[in-house]
Design an enzyme around this catalytic site. Structure first.
Site: not given
Length: 264
Positions: A150, A163, A167, A208
């Site tokens: 990601s 997260y 990744k 985000y």
């Protein structure tokens, strides 16, 4: 030669057999469709929604390609092994693994629990590791393994530590698996998507945004964070995956390809 003949000639994956984990929706479904359009037979892994996965397999099969839907929980290493073996059995072999299954997580450091850590890493990192391990038992020289990283792995986003770390581990994994699998002629890479127009993006896009930024519609906020000023279409991520799976990427291994619209 007809235009249909031209299209078949241009297909890059004729006769290849591919497993796509998390393949029933979003990016995974786009990948399954793209690989089938490129000539591959596809096993579509799903976790819980059998109806959606079977419908996708039927849609792909209606085009003349081969597609099967197979249930497995990627968080369970034993189930992953069974999934890979069943995929190889039902397709008659395996040359390609697309390890796409993943789950999102947002949470401040003070809120993260051991259960959160186990849930995220069991799918996003451990699940991908064991998918690669089991696929490597079937994939031979000329085969390709593509994992899913990601853009979050290489940027800073509030409350996204768990997260992003999972990744980032994927990108480290492909770098270190490359020389090992390269001795057998197998390539291993990752794709790092940016914001993509999926149901997951709809659910989490507002997270985000920097907390000090003014409130904006979630998609507007995401669109200000990359050079192309829009979310990716799942099909655009699938195109990058298909490239890495194909012989067009025959000298690419150990790499993470950013498909992020120029994220900043």
């Amino acid at each position: 030669m007809t235009s249909n003949d031209d299209a078949r000639t241009c297909r890059r994956l004729p006769g290849r057999r591919a497993l796509v984990t998390g393949g029933s929706r979003g990016i995974g479904a786009a990948v399954a469709r793209r690989l089938a359009a490129e000539g591959a037979s596809v096993a579509i892994n799903y976790h819980s929604n059998a109806q959606v996965a079977e419908a996708l397999a039927a849609e792909i099969s209606a085009t003349g390609a081969t597609a099967v839907a197979i249930q497995a929980d990627i968080a369970d290493p034993e189930a992953v092994g069974t999934l890979v073996d069943e995929s190889a059995e039902r397709l008659g072999g395996l040359e390609i693994l697309i390890s796409n299954a993943g789950i999102e997580h947002f949470g401040a450091l003070r809120e993260i629990t051991p259960a959160d850590f186990d849930r995220v890493f069991s799918v996003n990192l451990r699940g991908q590791l064991f998918a690669a391990q089991h696929a490597a038992r079937h994939v031979g020289a000329g085969g390709s393994i593509v994992l899913m990283s990601s853009v979050s792995a290489s940027t800073q986003i509030f409350d996204h530590t768990l997260y992003a770390s999972s990744k980032a581990g994927v990108s480290a994994m492909v770098r270190n698996l490359a020389p090992e699998l390269g001795r057998r002629g197998i390539r291993v890479n990752a794709v790092a998507p940016g914001g993509t127009a999926t149901d997951m993006a709809t659910e989490f896009a507002h997270r985000y945004r920097h907390p000090d930024m003014p409130e904006l519609p979630p998609e507007t906020a995401m669109n200000t964070m990359n050079a192309l000023r829009r979310l990716a279409r799942p099909e655009e991520i699938a195109a990058a995956v298909a490239f890495l799976a194909s012989d067009d990427a025959s000298y690419v291994t150990g790499s993470t390809l950013a498909v992020d619209g120029g994220y900043f």
